[in-house]
Design an enzyme around this catalytic site. Structure first.
Site, mmCIF file in Angstrom:
data_model
loop_
_atom_site.group_PDB
_atom_site.id
_atom_site.type_symbol
_atom_site.label_atom_id
_atom_site.label_comp_id
_atom_site.label_asym_id
_atom_site.label_seq_id
_atom_site.Cartn_x
_atom_site.Cartn_y
_atom_site.Cartn_z
ATOM 1 N N ASP A 23 20.699 -25.968 -2.763
ATOM 2 C CA ASP A 23 20.093 -26.075 -4.093
ATOM 3 C C ASP A 23 19.715 -24.698 -4.638
ATOM 4 O OD1 ASP A 23 19.116 -27.291 -6.338
ATOM 5 O OD2 ASP A 23 17.240 -27.966 -5.426
ATOM 6 N N HIS A 40 27.253 -21.154 -8.992
ATOM 7 C CA HIS A 40 28.012 -21.968 -8.029
ATOM 8 C C HIS A 40 29.047 -21.099 -7.305
ATOM 9 C CE1 HIS A 40 25.999 -25.441 -9.507
ATOM 10 N NE2 HIS A 40 26.646 -25.503 -10.662
ATOM 11 N N LEU A 134 34.111 -26.561 15.320
ATOM 12 C CA LEU A 134 33.053 -26.979 14.385
ATOM 13 C C LEU A 134 33.628 -28.082 13.510
ATOM 14 C CD1 LEU A 134 30.254 -26.354 12.866
ATOM 15 C CD2 LEU A 134 31.653 -24.983 11.310
HETATM 16 C C1 FPP Z 1 22.799 -27.306 -6.536
HETATM 17 O O1 FPP Z 1 22.326 -26.257 -7.328
HETATM 18 C C2 FPP Z 1 24.167 -27.054 -6.128
HETATM 19 C C3 FPP Z 1 25.241 -27.824 -6.478
HETATM 20 C C4 FPP Z 1 25.113 -29.019 -7.332
HETATM 21 C C5 FPP Z 1 26.615 -27.456 -6.069
HETATM 22 C C6 FPP Z 1 26.786 -26.838 -4.721
HETATM 23 C C7 FPP Z 1 28.171 -26.317 -4.630
HETATM 24 C C8 FPP Z 1 28.566 -25.137 -4.100
HETATM 25 C C9 FPP Z 1 27.646 -24.206 -3.409
HETATM 26 C C10 FPP Z 1 29.977 -24.656 -4.214
HETATM 27 C C11 FPP Z 1 31.056 -25.510 -3.678
HETATM 28 C C12 FPP Z 1 30.882 -25.997 -2.281
HETATM 29 C C13 FPP Z 1 31.786 -25.880 -1.259
HETATM 30 C C14 FPP Z 1 31.563 -26.616 0.005
HETATM 31 C C15 FPP Z 1 32.976 -25.027 -1.349
HETATM 32 P P1 FPP Z 1 21.845 -26.556 -8.825
HETATM 33 O O2 FPP Z 1 22.980 -26.326 -9.731
HETATM 34 O O3 FPP Z 1 21.251 -27.918 -8.906
HETATM 35 O O4 FPP Z 1 20.750 -25.453 -9.002
HETATM 36 P P2 FPP Z 1 19.439 -25.521 -9.908
HETATM 37 O O5 FPP Z 1 18.549 -26.586 -9.318
HETATM 38 O O6 FPP Z 1 18.862 -24.151 -9.761
HETATM 39 O O7 FPP Z 1 19.875 -25.832 -11.299
#
Ligand code: FPP
Length: 245
Positions: A23, A40, A134
């Site tokens: 997050d 992201h 893994l």
């Molecule tokens: C939450 O942060 C994160 C996500 C919804 C996406 C997570 C995805 C990745 C890290 C990239 C792709 C993953 C892989 C496995 C290649 P948020 O956007 O909710 O952050 P915020 O709460 O600060 O808005």
């Protein structure tokens, strides 16, 4: 003289399965005046580093919450940006993951994914099926409640065709009908960004998981943060409802 062998023998075991709610990508980008999708993208670098460091810490299973069933409600540009990152990650990393003995498994509702992503996932799972160093579980279009509902439906079908009697249904029956069948429950669930909730992640499987909340935003999470969370896990006493005596 110190006795390293004896003290090592007393060290609590590392978590076999670590699950992470990644997050804070949006906040990371916002703090820099950048679009959310760049947060992201930076988050993928953190994914790479964490995957690379799991085995050094004795972790056998890593589950990453990449996209929740609720994330479909985000603006179209953000959803398509995230899907592009997943495509890119699988295409670019597959060869190296294979070389490093990583088995890939994807959980979540595939019916909502674009057909080319489904093909990429199926191919990645097939190519890495025999790897054992893994297991990387990617939760994509995943929701814990949806997963439990689907398991209930499967079990109800078995009952309705007479394959199973209601009194034969146990916790093992439910676990055996979840998408995580065959994967041990997470010992440790980490959530970054300071938020303290599960957000529909592995609801059944995390019944006895240790939860560690890290104040850093996901793109800033690195190998030493992972080691620290593992250390925190090892200092905890797991009782599974017993008294600890
Ligand atoms: C939450 O942060 C994160 C996500 C919804 C996406 C997570 C995805 C990745 C890290 C990239 C792709 C993953 C892989 C496995 C290649 P948020 O956007 O909710 O952050 P915020 O709460 O600060 O808005």
């Amino acid at each position: 003289m110190s006795q390293p062998v004896a003290s090592q023998a007393l060290a609590p075991p590392p978590p076999r399965h670590v699950a992470i709610i990644m997050d804070g990508n949006g906040r990371w980008a916002k703090a820099r005046g950048l679009p959310r999708n760049l947060g992201h993208r930076q988050g993928v670098d953190a994914v790479r580093e964490v995957v690379k460091n799991c085995r050094k810490l004795g972790i056998e299973y890593l589950t990453l919450y990449a996209f929740s069933s609720e994330n479909w409600k985000r603006p179209e540009s953000e959803v398509s940006g995230l899907m592009d990152l997943l495509r890119l990650y699988i295409r670019r990393e597959l060869a190296e993951l294979r070389r490093n003995g990583v088995r890939i498994r994807v959980i979540g509702d595939r019916t909502r994914l674009a057909p080319d992503i489904v093909s990429l996932i199926e191919d990645a799972e097939a190519q890495t099926r025999d790897n054992r160093t893994l297991t990387l579980v990617i939760a994509l279009s995943y929701g814990g409640q949806d997963e439990i509902v689907a398991a209930c439906r499967q079990i109800a079908e078995q009952v309705s065709v007479g394959k199973l009697a209601p009194e034969q249904i146990t916790a093992e029956t439910v676990a055996g009908n979840l998408q995580t069948v065959g994967i041990p429950d997470p010992d440790l669930v980490i959530r970054t960004s300071g938020e303290q909730r599960l957000s529909n992640f592995l609801l059944w499987q995390s019944a006895y998981s240790e939860l560690v909340f890290v104040d850093k935003l996901w793109p800033d999470f690195n190998a030493s943060d992972l080691a620290e969370a593992v250390g925190e896990f090892q200092r905890r006493e797991r009782r599974y409802g017993a008294s600890g005596e």
